[in-house]
Design a protein around this motif. Sequence first.
Motif, short mmCIF file in Angstrom:
data_model
loop_
_atom_site.label_atom_id
_atom_site.label_comp_id
_atom_site.label_asym_id
_atom_site.label_seq_id
_atom_site.Cartn_x
_atom_site.Cartn_y
_atom_site.Cartn_z
N TYR A 1 0.83 -1.20 0.00
CA TYR A 1 0.00 0.00 0.00
C TYR A 1 0.87 1.26 0.00
O TYR A 1 0.59 2.22 0.69
N ARG A 2 1.91 1.24 -0.79
CA ARG A 2 2.86 2.35 -0.86
C ARG A 2 2.13 3.68 -1.06
O ARG A 2 1.20 3.77 -1.84
N GLY A 3 2.56 4.66 -0.29
CA GLY A 3 1.96 5.98 -0.38
C GLY A 3 0.87 6.23 0.65
O GLY A 3 0.38 7.34 0.79
N ARG A 4 0.47 5.17 1.35
CA ARG A 4 -0.54 5.32 2.41
C ARG A 4 0.09 4.90 3.73
O ARG A 4 0.69 3.84 3.83
N LYS A 5 -0.06 5.73 4.73
CA LYS A 5 0.52 5.43 6.04
C LYS A 5 -0.19 4.24 6.69
O LYS A 5 -1.39 4.07 6.56
N ALA A 6 0.59 3.44 7.39
CA ALA A 6 0.03 2.35 8.18
C ALA A 6 -0.69 2.94 9.39
O ALA A 6 -0.34 4.04 9.85
N VAL A 7 -1.69 2.23 9.87
CA VAL A 7 -2.45 2.67 11.03
C VAL A 7 -2.62 1.51 12.01
O VAL A 7 -2.59 0.34 11.62
N LEU A 8 -2.82 1.87 13.26
CA LEU A 8 -3.28 0.94 14.28
C LEU A 8 -4.68 1.39 14.63
O LEU A 8 -4.88 2.54 15.01
N ALA A 9 -5.65 0.52 14.46
CA ALA A 9 -7.03 0.85 14.79
C ALA A 9 -7.41 0.03 16.03
O ALA A 9 -7.15 -1.17 16.09
N TRP A 10 -8.03 0.70 17.02
CA TRP A 10 -8.33 0.04 18.29
C TRP A 10 -9.82 0.05 18.58
O TRP A 10 -10.50 1.06 18.44
N ASN A 11 -10.31 -1.11 18.97
CA ASN A 11 -11.66 -1.29 19.47
C ASN A 11 -11.50 -1.86 20.88
O ASN A 11 -10.84 -2.89 21.06
N ARG A 12 -12.09 -1.21 21.88
CA ARG A 12 -11.87 -1.60 23.28
C ARG A 12 -12.31 -3.03 23.58
O ARG A 12 -11.88 -3.61 24.56
N HIS A 13 -13.15 -3.62 22.75
CA HIS A 13 -13.60 -5.00 22.99
C HIS A 13 -12.71 -6.05 22.33
O HIS A 13 -12.57 -7.14 22.84
N PHE A 14 -12.11 -5.69 21.18
CA PHE A 14 -11.36 -6.68 20.40
C PHE A 14 -9.87 -6.40 20.32
O PHE A 14 -9.10 -7.27 19.98
N GLY A 15 -9.45 -5.17 20.59
CA GLY A 15 -8.04 -4.84 20.56
C GLY A 15 -7.60 -4.11 19.32
O GLY A 15 -8.41 -3.48 18.62
N TRP A 16 -6.32 -4.20 19.03
CA TRP A 16 -5.67 -3.45 17.96
C TRP A 16 -5.58 -4.25 16.67
O TRP A 16 -5.36 -5.45 16.69
N SER A 17 -5.71 -3.54 15.55
CA SER A 17 -5.52 -4.12 14.21
C SER A 17 -4.59 -3.22 13.43
O SER A 17 -4.61 -1.99 13.58
N LEU A 18 -3.79 -3.83 12.58
CA LEU A 18 -2.90 -3.09 11.70
C LEU A 18 -3.57 -2.95 10.34
O LEU A 18 -4.18 -3.90 9.84
N GLY A 19 -3.46 -1.79 9.76
CA GLY A 19 -4.03 -1.56 8.44
C GLY A 19 -3.42 -0.33 7.82
O GLY A 19 -2.32 0.09 8.18
N VAL A 20 -4.15 0.25 6.88
CA VAL A 20 -3.71 1.48 6.21
C VAL A 20 -4.91 2.40 6.04
O VAL A 20 -6.06 1.96 6.08
N HIS A 21 -4.61 3.67 5.84
CA HIS A 21 -5.67 4.61 5.51
C HIS A 21 -6.25 4.21 4.16
O HIS A 21 -5.52 3.82 3.25
N GLY A 22 -7.57 4.31 4.03
CA GLY A 22 -8.23 3.99 2.77
C GLY A 22 -8.00 5.09 1.74
O GLY A 22 -7.35 6.09 2.01
N LEU A 23 -8.56 4.89 0.57
CA LEU A 23 -8.38 5.86 -0.50
C LEU A 23 -9.20 7.13 -0.27
O LEU A 23 -8.86 8.18 -0.79
#
Length: 131
Positions: free
Chosen positions: A51-73
Amino acid sequence: MSISQVRATSSANVGEYVGSVAATVDALSVDWWFTPAFDVVVTLSSEIPYYRGRKAVLAWNRHFGWSLGVHGLSQGNVLVVEALGLGPAPDPAQCSDRVAEMLTELAGWAPQRASGKPAPRIVHGPGAPRG
């Protein structure tokens, strides 16, 4: 900070916990979503090569925890690549270590539907277009 403190849903405790994780992963920004999908999205300084050109993100949900992803388009979207798998509120140092491992593992990765590995799912946040 213990998991029980975060689960108590005190905004001060949650803010402190998220701030600790953000500092540990050298985050660029913290965006509070307060949606059913995520409570917060933390933007990292790194990228997932596919996903070059888009920063990686950590998204957190207090019930399930953290997920790694990227900003969408489009603004307000996150593509979730994989959950960290550490529980709802792991220690910030564990998050940092797991993120580093995952970014290394994803260096040559590309989603392949035919191989059975699911493609990332798109999660819409506040302000995302409906449709």
